[in-house]
Design a protein around this motif. Sequence first.
Motif, PDB file in Angstrom:
ATOM      1  N   UNK A 228      -6.856  14.788  -8.100  1.00  0.00           N
ATOM      2  CA  UNK A 228      -8.280  14.637  -7.818  1.00  0.00           C
ATOM      3  C   UNK A 228      -9.041  15.728  -8.528  1.00  0.00           C
TER       4      UNK A 228
ATOM      5  N   UNK B 107       2.322 -13.590 -11.300  1.00  0.00           N
ATOM      6  CA  UNK B 107       1.488 -12.402 -11.483  1.00  0.00           C
ATOM      7  C   UNK B 107       1.972 -11.289 -10.563  1.00  0.00           C
ATOM      8  N   UNK B 108       2.041 -10.069 -11.121  1.00  0.00           N
ATOM      9  CA  UNK B 108       2.390  -8.940 -10.258  1.00  0.00           C
ATOM     10  C   UNK B 108       1.143  -8.090 -10.029  1.00  0.00           C
ATOM     11  N   UNK B 109       1.261  -7.167  -9.111  1.00  0.00           N
ATOM     12  CA  UNK B 109       0.092  -6.352  -8.750  1.00  0.00           C
ATOM     13  C   UNK B 109      -0.288  -5.448  -9.911  1.00  0.00           C
ATOM     14  N   UNK B 110      -1.556  -5.105  -9.973  1.00  0.00           N
ATOM     15  CA  UNK B 110      -2.052  -4.161 -10.976  1.00  0.00           C
ATOM     16  C   UNK B 110      -2.409  -2.866 -10.279  1.00  0.00           C
ATOM     17  N   UNK B 111      -1.979  -1.752 -10.851  1.00  0.00           N
ATOM     18  CA  UNK B 111      -2.244  -0.462 -10.216  1.00  0.00           C
ATOM     19  C   UNK B 111      -3.652   0.017 -10.603  1.00  0.00           C
ATOM     20  N   UNK B 112      -4.173   1.001  -9.859  1.00  0.00           N
ATOM     21  CA  UNK B 112      -5.563   1.403 -10.077  1.00  0.00           C
ATOM     22  C   UNK B 112      -5.832   1.944 -11.476  1.00  0.00           C
ATOM     23  N   UNK B 113      -7.054   1.777 -11.920  1.00  0.00           N
ATOM     24  CA  UNK B 113      -7.455   2.172 -13.257  1.00  0.00           C
ATOM     25  C   UNK B 113      -7.877   3.625 -13.333  1.00  0.00           C
ATOM     26  N   UNK B 114      -8.605   3.967 -14.406  1.00  0.00           N
ATOM     27  CA  UNK B 114      -8.982   5.366 -14.617  1.00  0.00           C
ATOM     28  C   UNK B 114      -9.907   5.871 -13.518  1.00  0.00           C
ATOM     29  N   UNK B 115      -9.787   7.171 -13.233  1.00  0.00           N
ATOM     30  CA  UNK B 115     -10.618   7.778 -12.199  1.00  0.00           C
ATOM     31  C   UNK B 115     -11.590   8.742 -12.865  1.00  0.00           C
ATOM     32  N   UNK B 116     -12.631   9.052 -12.149  1.00  0.00           N
ATOM     33  CA  UNK B 116     -13.637   9.961 -12.683  1.00  0.00           C
ATOM     34  C   UNK B 116     -13.052  11.353 -12.868  1.00  0.00           C
ATOM     35  N   UNK B 117     -13.425  12.018 -13.951  1.00  0.00           N
ATOM     36  CA  UNK B 117     -12.936  13.371 -14.181  1.00  0.00           C
ATOM     37  C   UNK B 117     -13.705  14.402 -13.384  1.00  0.00           C
ATOM     38  N   UNK B 118     -14.754  13.974 -12.719  1.00  0.00           N
ATOM     39  CA  UNK B 118     -15.478  14.919 -11.870  1.00  0.00           C
ATOM     40  C   UNK B 118     -14.915  14.941 -10.465  1.00  0.00           C
ATOM     41  N   UNK B 119     -13.876  14.166 -10.201  1.00  0.00           N
ATOM     42  CA  UNK B 119     -13.304  14.165  -8.860  1.00  0.00           C
ATOM     43  C   UNK B 119     -13.905  13.063  -8.014  1.00  0.00           C
ATOM     44  N   UNK B 120     -13.179  12.732  -6.989  1.00  0.00           N
ATOM     45  CA  UNK B 120     -13.606  11.613  -6.149  1.00  0.00           C
ATOM     46  C   UNK B 120     -14.373  12.129  -4.954  1.00  0.00           C
TER      47      UNK B 120
ATOM     48  N   UNK C  82      12.425  15.215 -20.346  1.00  0.00           N
ATOM     49  CA  UNK C  82      13.420  14.151 -20.209  1.00  0.00           C
ATOM     50  C   UNK C  82      14.022  13.812 -21.564  1.00  0.00           C
TER      51      UNK C  82
ATOM     52  N   UNK D 113      -0.322  -1.383 -15.599  1.00  0.00           N
ATOM     53  CA  UNK D 113      -0.552   0.058 -15.415  1.00  0.00           C
ATOM     54  C   UNK D 113       0.571   0.784 -14.671  1.00  0.00           C
TER      55      UNK D 113
ATOM     56  N   UNK E 206      14.656   9.836 -11.904  1.00  0.00           N
ATOM     57  CA  UNK E 206      14.117  10.812 -12.831  1.00  0.00           C
ATOM     58  C   UNK E 206      14.947  12.085 -12.757  1.00  0.00           C
TER      59      UNK E 206
ATOM     60  N   UNK F  97      -7.590  -5.497 -10.361  1.00  0.00           N
ATOM     61  CA  UNK F  97      -6.543  -6.483 -10.052  1.00  0.00           C
ATOM     62  C   UNK F  97      -6.916  -7.867 -10.565  1.00  0.00           C
TER      63      UNK F  97
END
Lengths: 215, 320
Positions: free
Chosen positions: B133, A191-204, B262, B118, A49, B160
Amino acid sequence: MNKTWITCSLTAIVLSAASLIWAVQSGSAPGAKVQQTESGTTPLDTAGMDLEDTDRAKGGSRKILELTKGLGGFRMPCKDCHKGLGPAPMDPVRGAGPHEGIVLKHGHNNRCFNCHHPDSDKYGSFVDHDGSVIPFEHVELLCAKCHGPHYRAWKQGSHGQRTGHWDPKLGTQTTARCNACHDPHYPYFKTISTLPGPRSLQGEHPPDHDCRKEH
Amino acid sequence: MHDEPKSLPERQDCTADHDCKVTRRGFVMGGVAVAAGAAATAAALSPLRNLKDPTSVDELLQGYFREMTPADKEAVLDRIREQVKQKYGVRPNLSDPPPMTGVEFMYALSIGRCIGCRRCVHACVKENNQSRNPEIQYIRVLKMEKGTIDVEKSHHHYDEAGSQDPTHYYMPIQCFQCRNPSCVKVCPVKATWQQEDGIVVIDYNWCIGCRYCQAACPYWARRFNFTEPDLPKEELNPNMAYFSNRPRRKGVMEKCHYCLQRTRKGLYPACVEACPTGSRKFGNVLDPDSEISYILKNRRVFILKEEVGTLPRFFYYFDV
């Protein structure tokens, strides 16, 4: 109106404004210190990048990505072993000897010599429909023998991965050659790994968060 | 001889007829009232003293970016570089790259190739300095049943086990940088506008956080910072642009901006680089040799919610 009250109100407004400005600009007030951090922290790894134009060539360029997958563990040129060996057995369906480990599962294409040149002096290159040589460096012409529409799309850029610069005049645009992504002996993708999905907007919440205790 | 006791001076109301004097009592009572008022104001404002990272006066009084002179803009960029240096310890490479002439960016995504892994989502998060977060993600991958284009029936939270499912297809959505953007129309302060290369930008210092744009967008492309963004220092990407990935604050909108830090230098966006199946295609539609021009001419393409007339610059296609 009572002049006393005018004077007092104006004084109150002026004092309130002064307190407001003081409160907002309280850089030196306790509790509002800007965090002083150390300089010289390790820069983030931005490989890939980097905008410092280390790959900007005059006039830009298009480059082909050479990665080879699924050569059955062979990393040396074919001629290193096939020196002075006689002609290959005609029409083999699976490799013999050191080639036994290669699993060929390429749909209807189940003959080694559909792709590899059978002549003993031309091992290491590929074969075209009329028996002529397709050099190893141009494997896409081999794949194009059967996968014409994909080859046409690949040349135009709508098939396959391109990285680098969208404008090849400004820098290197790298196009992945067929075998950079497709294993020619076993082209089915695993099959390849899937990365984590959406997270809560209120924080974890932290893992030991006890809802009842906290709330 | 007793004198007539002198009557106490009468309280004199101030009227037009006569001069009133400020009596000693009046002065003292007035002073008490003023002091009480000032103390109450200061007490009410005292939480501001505990503000972490307070807005500087310069930032509060920053003018409208489009009306600034180049010198003013450079001063603003310098201020931001200083702020980032103080907060994260790294002096950023911050610029304001202008749109390139003769360029209009368009994006195409091959539905046949997307496997829903993803990687684009997380490459975008790493590149663009989003809050971690809560984690703000500009791209949302929709898992759709084969045979329907109804996004209301899509799944967003597949894990997954639910990925690369052959009975479904995957359709990522993000800001489409529409040619007729509804978000730009509704902004009450003109904090968001479209630039010549098609990218819809947001000035984070001008945004008032009313979220009208979020309501107006038919594709749910815009994200709001409900809390102060939590970005760890080691994850900061120091290559920044004013309108794209510089660190934001609580209370401002943000969205995909085609990685203009970019793309305005000729690079692909982070999502295109990250895609392992090569389903994302990006380029200049005004260049007849680009892959995006080829796709728009030669492939079956469609856009989402065509009937609302936003004219998105983001097309889905099939590679057959």
